[in-house]
Motif scaffolding. Structure first.
Motif, PDB file in Angstrom:
ATOM      1  N   PRO A  12       0.809  -1.227   0.000  1.00 43.09           N
ATOM      2  CA  PRO A  12       0.000   0.000   0.000  1.00 43.09           C
ATOM      3  C   PRO A  12       0.838   1.271   0.000  1.00 43.09           C
ATOM      4  O   PRO A  12       1.927   1.312   0.578  1.00 43.09           O
ATOM      5  N   GLU A  13       0.319   2.291  -0.653  1.00 46.57           N
ATOM      6  CA  GLU A  13       0.924   3.611  -0.597  1.00 46.57           C
ATOM      7  C   GLU A  13       0.641   4.210   0.782  1.00 46.57           C
ATOM      8  O   GLU A  13      -0.422   3.990   1.359  1.00 46.57           O
ATOM      9  N   PRO A  14       1.577   4.983   1.335  1.00 44.84           N
ATOM     10  CA  PRO A  14       1.368   5.559   2.664  1.00 44.84           C
ATOM     11  C   PRO A  14       0.245   6.604   2.666  1.00 44.84           C
ATOM     12  O   PRO A  14      -0.065   7.197   1.619  1.00 44.84           O
ATOM     13  N   LEU A  15      -0.321   6.810   3.824  1.00 46.75           N
ATOM     14  CA  LEU A  15      -1.353   7.830   4.000  1.00 46.75           C
ATOM     15  C   LEU A  15      -0.649   9.155   4.261  1.00 46.75           C
ATOM     16  O   LEU A  15      -0.212   9.457   5.378  1.00 46.75           O
ATOM     17  N   VAL A  16      -0.518   9.952   3.227  1.00 51.89           N
ATOM     18  CA  VAL A  16       0.266  11.186   3.323  1.00 51.89           C
ATOM     19  C   VAL A  16      -0.383  12.264   2.473  1.00 51.89           C
ATOM     20  O   VAL A  16      -1.078  11.978   1.487  1.00 51.89           O
ATOM     21  N   ASP A  17      -0.139  13.532   2.870  1.00 49.28           N
ATOM     22  CA  ASP A  17      -0.697  14.695   2.168  1.00 49.28           C
ATOM     23  C   ASP A  17      -2.215  14.598   2.078  1.00 49.28           C
ATOM     24  O   ASP A  17      -2.823  14.824   1.020  1.00 49.28           O
ATOM     25  N   THR A  18      -2.822  14.248   3.205  1.00 48.02           N
ATOM     26  CA  THR A  18      -4.275  14.184   3.341  1.00 48.02           C
ATOM     27  C   THR A  18      -4.707  15.193   4.400  1.00 48.02           C
ATOM     28  O   THR A  18      -4.053  15.320   5.447  1.00 48.02           O
ATOM     29  N   ASN A  19      -5.794  15.918   4.162  1.00 48.79           N
ATOM     30  CA  ASN A  19      -6.302  16.865   5.153  1.00 48.79           C
ATOM     31  C   ASN A  19      -7.035  16.088   6.242  1.00 48.79           C
ATOM     32  O   ASN A  19      -8.116  15.538   6.018  1.00 48.79           O
ATOM     33  N   LEU A  20      -6.441  16.028   7.413  1.00 50.97           N
ATOM     34  CA  LEU A  20      -6.979  15.210   8.499  1.00 50.97           C
ATOM     35  C   LEU A  20      -8.318  15.729   9.020  1.00 50.97           C
ATOM     36  O   LEU A  20      -9.094  14.957   9.595  1.00 50.97           O
ATOM     37  N   PHE A  21      -8.579  16.999   8.816  1.00 49.88           N
ATOM     38  CA  PHE A  21      -9.857  17.549   9.265  1.00 49.88           C
ATOM     39  C   PHE A  21     -10.966  17.238   8.268  1.00 49.88           C
ATOM     40  O   PHE A  21     -12.046  16.789   8.645  1.00 49.88           O
ATOM     41  N   GLU A  22     -10.706  17.468   6.989  1.00 53.28           N
ATOM     42  CA  GLU A  22     -11.738  17.255   5.973  1.00 53.28           C
ATOM     43  C   GLU A  22     -12.196  15.800   5.908  1.00 53.28           C
ATOM     44  O   GLU A  22     -13.352  15.522   5.606  1.00 53.28           O
ATOM     45  N   SER A 316      -7.346   5.258  10.703  1.00 48.42           N
ATOM     46  CA  SER A 316      -7.052   5.734   9.340  1.00 48.42           C
ATOM     47  C   SER A 316      -5.953   4.910   8.688  1.00 48.42           C
ATOM     48  O   SER A 316      -6.045   4.551   7.502  1.00 48.42           O
ATOM     49  N   LEU A 317      -4.910   4.589   9.443  1.00 45.91           N
ATOM     50  CA  LEU A 317      -3.826   3.765   8.904  1.00 45.91           C
ATOM     51  C   LEU A 317      -4.322   2.363   8.555  1.00 45.91           C
ATOM     52  O   LEU A 317      -3.941   1.792   7.528  1.00 45.91           O
ATOM     53  N   ALA A 318      -5.184   1.810   9.406  1.00 47.59           N
ATOM     54  CA  ALA A 318      -5.740   0.478   9.132  1.00 47.59           C
ATOM     55  C   ALA A 318      -6.636   0.505   7.903  1.00 47.59           C
ATOM     56  O   ALA A 318      -6.584  -0.397   7.056  1.00 47.59           O
ATOM     57  N   MET A 319      -7.460   1.541   7.785  1.00 49.64           N
ATOM     58  CA  MET A 319      -8.330   1.668   6.616  1.00 49.64           C
ATOM     59  C   MET A 319      -7.506   1.847   5.346  1.00 49.64           C
ATOM     60  O   MET A 319      -7.786   1.237   4.313  1.00 49.64           O
ATOM     61  N   ASN A 320      -6.496   2.697   5.418  1.00 52.84           N
ATOM     62  CA  ASN A 320      -5.656   2.957   4.244  1.00 52.84           C
ATOM     63  C   ASN A 320      -4.981   1.674   3.771  1.00 52.84           C
ATOM     64  O   ASN A 320      -4.905   1.396   2.567  1.00 52.84           O
ATOM     65  N   HIS A 321      -4.485   0.889   4.689  1.00 56.72           N
ATOM     66  CA  HIS A 321      -3.805  -0.358   4.341  1.00 56.72           C
ATOM     67  C   HIS A 321      -4.772  -1.364   3.729  1.00 56.72           C
ATOM     68  O   HIS A 321      -4.507  -1.948   2.666  1.00 56.72           O
ATOM     69  N   ARG A 331      -9.499  -7.266  -1.954  1.00 57.69           N
ATOM     70  CA  ARG A 331      -8.904  -6.300  -1.052  1.00 57.69           C
ATOM     71  C   ARG A 331      -9.290  -6.688   0.379  1.00 57.69           C
ATOM     72  O   ARG A 331     -10.387  -7.183   0.628  1.00 57.69           O
ATOM     73  N   LEU A 332      -8.395  -6.431   1.314  1.00 53.50           N
ATOM     74  CA  LEU A 332      -8.671  -6.807   2.699  1.00 53.50           C
ATOM     75  C   LEU A 332      -9.967  -6.180   3.212  1.00 53.50           C
ATOM     76  O   LEU A 332     -10.709  -6.804   3.982  1.00 53.50           O
ATOM     77  N   VAL A 333     -10.237  -4.944   2.802  1.00 56.61           N
ATOM     78  CA  VAL A 333     -11.428  -4.258   3.292  1.00 56.61           C
ATOM     79  C   VAL A 333     -12.720  -4.913   2.797  1.00 56.61           C
ATOM     80  O   VAL A 333     -13.798  -4.656   3.331  1.00 56.61           O
ATOM     81  N   LEU A 401      -2.712  -4.440   9.859  1.00 57.49           N
ATOM     82  CA  LEU A 401      -1.571  -4.247   8.970  1.00 57.49           C
ATOM     83  C   LEU A 401      -0.634  -5.456   8.962  1.00 57.49           C
ATOM     84  O   LEU A 401       0.320  -5.495   8.185  1.00 57.49           O
ATOM     85  N   GLY A 402      -0.887  -6.411   9.841  1.00 62.08           N
ATOM     86  CA  GLY A 402      -0.002  -7.560   9.921  1.00 62.08           C
ATOM     87  C   GLY A 402       1.397  -7.154  10.344  1.00 62.08           C
ATOM     88  O   GLY A 402       1.594  -6.221  11.133  1.00 62.08           O
ATOM     89  N   GLY A 403       2.402  -7.859   9.811  1.00 59.36           N
ATOM     90  CA  GLY A 403       3.789  -7.578  10.180  1.00 59.36           C
ATOM     91  C   GLY A 403       4.233  -6.180   9.835  1.00 59.36           C
ATOM     92  O   GLY A 403       5.095  -5.599  10.502  1.00 59.36           O
ATOM     93  N   ASN A 404       3.657  -5.586   8.776  1.00 62.30           N
ATOM     94  CA  ASN A 404       4.026  -4.219   8.398  1.00 62.30           C
ATOM     95  C   ASN A 404       3.747  -3.227   9.518  1.00 62.30           C
ATOM     96  O   ASN A 404       4.422  -2.207   9.645  1.00 62.30           O
ATOM     97  N   GLY A 405       2.723  -3.494  10.314  1.00 59.35           N
ATOM     98  CA  GLY A 405       2.384  -2.587  11.396  1.00 59.35           C
ATOM     99  C   GLY A 405       3.316  -2.675  12.585  1.00 59.35           C
ATOM    100  O   GLY A 405       3.366  -1.763  13.403  1.00 59.35           O
ATOM    101  N   TYR A 406       4.055  -3.785  12.675  1.00 54.38           N
ATOM    102  CA  TYR A 406       4.896  -4.035  13.849  1.00 54.38           C
ATOM    103  C   TYR A 406       6.295  -3.468  13.704  1.00 54.38           C
ATOM    104  O   TYR A 406       7.016  -3.315  14.682  1.00 54.38           O
TER     105      TYR A 406
END
Length: 546
Positions: A12-22, A316-321, A331-333, A401-406
């Protein structure tokens, strides 16, 4: 030679350059409920900043290159300074410019709710640097008990200028404050403190003392001044103790070492010794404990806000992954069990957000009798329940995220940092037992039952399980002869208030699933055990981080 023998894909691409409020619909709806006239523009700007790649890089670097203690200079002179990576200062500057410290005390419409929402957004970026920010917020109003100190320091405590220099406050554009309460032998039992303060006359800042002793937790040592507890002739008293004295000399604060903590790495927590350090009385001599309790109310609000922000970040990180990662042809979701886990986490996160912001609203309306009562009730239950849920929440989100999260590197390495941070807010500023007992004392006051009933009234009739729980609470308080069930009571009051708030701020799918699982018992013993009748589509769509 080629670097790889294979193509890298399905990462997965990282969760970056996202407006956390919107992207945080739960936060926006809770704000509309608690502060309908609030100007959201500052939060829009902060959400973009906190979600940016540049600021995420600062967060990573501040946690990688942790604070270092310099006790002496190269000539052997004692300096007691803490050195930070430039990214730490970049983060502190951003937090101060956003007004997350003492700014609400300068006034403004729904200033505490605005600051609370900003605090949650910034926590998603980097929580540990918010320790001195939170203490500055909590300490500022306490200084009113010393007119001279408040006159001179308040304008700089509410300033949006960050100035890390160790110079007299008069030369600084802005200042921060910390606290020194606990000692080795006492911990939360501050009445066991042995640090003593001897009178040394008086000046424009009032009665002056020489403080001798130690503090086992002194946070954060690079602040410009601290409120400390020390024994005086009249008992435990609250004192204002600056790092640099008005004449430019350094106060007699010796930093013994920095704490090696599980998490909270970018923040410096320390052990110190005072050798006749100069301090000024705040409030009445011998009345230090009530003074500290007032500040504790505000730092406990920040514990609830901080954990709520970390929950949202972990979700958010779990959803993004899971939206990008493929497994077993989907897809996992899209996998049923993963959908259950994510929806369960989303419900928990939204309930935490609703309760934390509701508490912040009470701070904006302290003159209202009901709001004052709710501040007294909601502070311990929000601190207790939201923070108690944090570690379990982070573990389940990491598992998505599995091992990636650890692991500790890359965009998904943020999850490991969240997991290490989560226990802090539950321990700091009063652990679970203290919060449960505080709630019990609050509920036994004459107006408490009526205030709680008024708070729950908007949801009456919305769900039978909630009605039963709400009806039982007054009887349980009256029948509780001992403290043995105080934690269960704190849990149930928290759940009842969260449900009532979700009824007013969230879609029916969220409210119904919350009541069915958390209150009616149609739930297992872990996240991901919601009933198959749950409206997963609505809940997951609402929680999207994009």
């Amino acid at each position: 030679m080629p670097e790889l023998t294979h193509e890298v894909f399905n990462q997965p691409e990282p969760l970056v350059d996202t407006n956390l409020f919107e992207t945080n619909r739960a936060l926006r709806d809770a704000l509309r409920f608690n502060a309908p006239d609030l100007d959201m523009a500052p939060l829009q700007a902060l959400g973009a900043l906190a979600g940016s790649g540049d600021m995420q890089a600062h967060a990573r670097l501040a946690n990688t290159h942790t604070p270092e203690l310099r006790t002496h200079d190269r000539f052997g002179r004692r300096i007691d300074e803490v050195e930070f990576h430039p990214s730490y200062h970049a983060l502190m500057s951003a937090a101060v410019q956003a007004g997350l410290h003492g700014t609400p005390w300068a006034g403004g419409t729904s200033a505490h709710v605005l600051r609370a929402a900003g605090f949650m957004l910034f926590t998603e970026l980097e929580p540990s640097i918010l320790c001195p920010i939170s203490m500055t917020y909590a300490v500022t109003p306490a200084l009113r008990s010393n007119a001279g100190v408040f006159r001179d320091w308040a304008p700089k405590l509410t300033s949006r200028g960050y100035d890390p220099r160790l110079v007299p406050f008069a030369r600084k554009s802005g200042v921060t404050m910390g606290m020194g309460m606990t000692e080795k032998q006492g911990g939360s039992d501050v009445r066991a403190n042995t640090t003593r303060a001897e009178p040394r006359g008086s000046d424009d800042w009032g009665p002056r003392y020489a403080v001798t002793g130690h503090k086992w937790f002194f946070s954060a040592p690079m602040c410009d001044a601290f409120l400390v507890l020390a024994q005086t002739a009249s008992g435990l008293s609250c004192l204002f103790l600056p790092r640099v004295l008005p004449d430019g000399s350094r106060n007699a604060i010796l930093i013994q070492r920095l704490k090696d903590k599980l998490g909270n790495k970018a923040n410096a927590s320390s052990e110190v010794e005072f050798h006749e350090a100069t301090a000024w009385l705040v409030g009445e001599e011998g009345r230090g404990v009530p003074q500290i309790l007032e500040m504790g109310t505000m730092t406990r609000l920040d514990c609830a806000l901080g954990t709520s922000g970390l929950m949202r970040q972990a979700l958010s990180l779990a959803m993004n992954h899971t939206q990008q990662r493929m497994a077993f042809g989907k897809r996992l979701v899209e996998q049923p069990l993963m959908r259950n886990v994510l929806a369960d986490l989303a419900i928990e996160s939204e309930a935490a957000t609703a309760l934390a912001l509701r508490l912040a609203r009470a701070f904006d309306r302290r003159g209202d009798a009901h709001e004052a009562a709710m501040a007294r009730l909601l502070t311990p239950i929000a601190k207790f329940w939201i923070c108690k849920r944090g570690s379990h929440f982070a573990q389940e989100a990491m598992e998505c995220l599995g091992g990636n999260g650890y692991v500790e590197e890359g965009g998904e390495g943020i999850m490991a940092r969240i997991y290490r941070e989560m226990p802090l807010n539950s321990i700091w500023e009063g652990a679970g037992n203290i919060m449960a007992l505080d709630l019990l004392r609050a509920l036994r006051k004459a107006d408490a039952a009526a205030a709680l009933a008024q708070e729950l009234a908007p949801a009456k009739g919305a769900h039978p399980a909630l009605d039963r729980l709400a009806a039982s609470l007054p009887t349980r308080v009256e029948a509780m002869a001992t403290e043995m069930e105080a934690r269960r009571l704190a849990q149930d009051v928290a759940l009842a208030v969260q449900a009532a708030l979700l009824h007013q701020t969230a879609p029916a799918a969220v409210f119904d699933a919350f009541c069915a699982s958390r209150i009616a018992g149609d739930w297992g013993q872990a996240f991901g055990t919601l009933s198959s009748r749950t409206d997963f589509d609505t809940i997951l769509q609402r929680a999207q981080p994009h």
